[in-house]
Enzyme design. Structure first.
Site, mmCIF file in Angstrom:
data_model
loop_
_atom_site.group_PDB
_atom_site.id
_atom_site.type_symbol
_atom_site.label_atom_id
_atom_site.label_comp_id
_atom_site.label_asym_id
_atom_site.label_seq_id
_atom_site.Cartn_x
_atom_site.Cartn_y
_atom_site.Cartn_z
ATOM 1 C CG ASP A 29 46.302 42.035 40.447
ATOM 2 O OD1 ASP A 29 45.116 42.211 40.154
ATOM 3 O OD2 ASP A 29 47.003 41.128 39.915
ATOM 4 C CB ILE A 30 49.604 37.815 42.235
ATOM 5 C CG1 ILE A 30 50.881 37.078 42.578
ATOM 6 C CG2 ILE A 30 48.849 37.131 41.123
ATOM 7 C CD1 ILE A 30 51.528 37.512 43.848
ATOM 8 C CD GLU A 88 42.471 36.185 36.550
ATOM 9 O OE1 GLU A 88 42.731 37.262 35.965
ATOM 10 O OE2 GLU A 88 43.292 35.586 37.251
ATOM 11 C CG HIS A 93 38.419 41.648 42.330
ATOM 12 N ND1 HIS A 93 37.627 40.561 42.051
ATOM 13 C CD2 HIS A 93 39.085 41.922 41.182
ATOM 14 C CE1 HIS A 93 37.809 40.184 40.795
ATOM 15 N NE2 HIS A 93 38.684 41.007 40.243
ATOM 16 C CG HIS A 95 41.204 45.704 39.253
ATOM 17 N ND1 HIS A 95 42.263 44.832 39.109
ATOM 18 C CD2 HIS A 95 40.103 44.993 38.888
ATOM 19 C CE1 HIS A 95 41.824 43.651 38.674
ATOM 20 N NE2 HIS A 95 40.515 43.726 38.525
#
Ligand code: 5GP
Length: 130
Positions: A29-30, A88, A93, A95
């Site tokens: 994750d960025i 978002e 996805h 996490h």
């Protein structure tokens, strides 16, 4: 229009890759909650987790299990927290977050990492991926 994550899978947008097979892709994750915060996505674009077929869902969880084990081997932590939100980015996805306390699962506290730290974390997790 292709999601950000579809562009990551195609390589149009760069990512710190952790693991991949023909169906799934895992990358850092960025804007991580903690070091090693990883996202696992199906390459096929689907908005919501429970719109996946049960078979796809189970394969996603199976792949996420192996990624979580690799994160656990790489990053000292109390445990790996798992969460699926998707408010978002409308592309499923999972996490996977190395956590030591409850605040690590809140998406308000963020870790700032350099490019070198991202590269080293991704390489470390990838090396431990079965
Ligand atoms: P959610 O949709 O579950 O609320 O969160 C989306 C997650 O994707 C966030 O944690 C955010 O930091 C991450 N994210 C958004 N855009 C990018 C991107 O371009 N690259 C990466 N690696 N992560 C992203």
């Amino acid at each position: 229009m292709a999601s950000i994550f579809t562009k990551i899978v195609s390589g149009e947008i760069p990512s710190y890759k952790v693991a991949e097979n023909e169906e799934f892709y895992a990358f850092l994750d960025i804007n991580p909650n903690a070091k090693g915060h990883t996202l696992v996505i199906p390459k096929k674009e689907e908005n919501k987790l429970f719109d996946l077929s049960k078979e796809e869902y189970n394969r996603l969880m199976d792949f996420s299990y192996d990624v979580a084990k690799a994160i656990e081997k790489t990053i000292p932590c109390e445990r790996i927290g798992m969460s699926v939100i998707g408010l978002e980015v409308p592309h499923v996805h999972v996490h996977l977050i190395p956590i030591n306390e409850m605040d690590d699962m809140r998406f308000t506290r963020k870790a700032k990492l350099s490019n070198e730290e991202f590269v080293s974390l991704a390489e470390g997790i990838a090396a431990n991926f079965a």
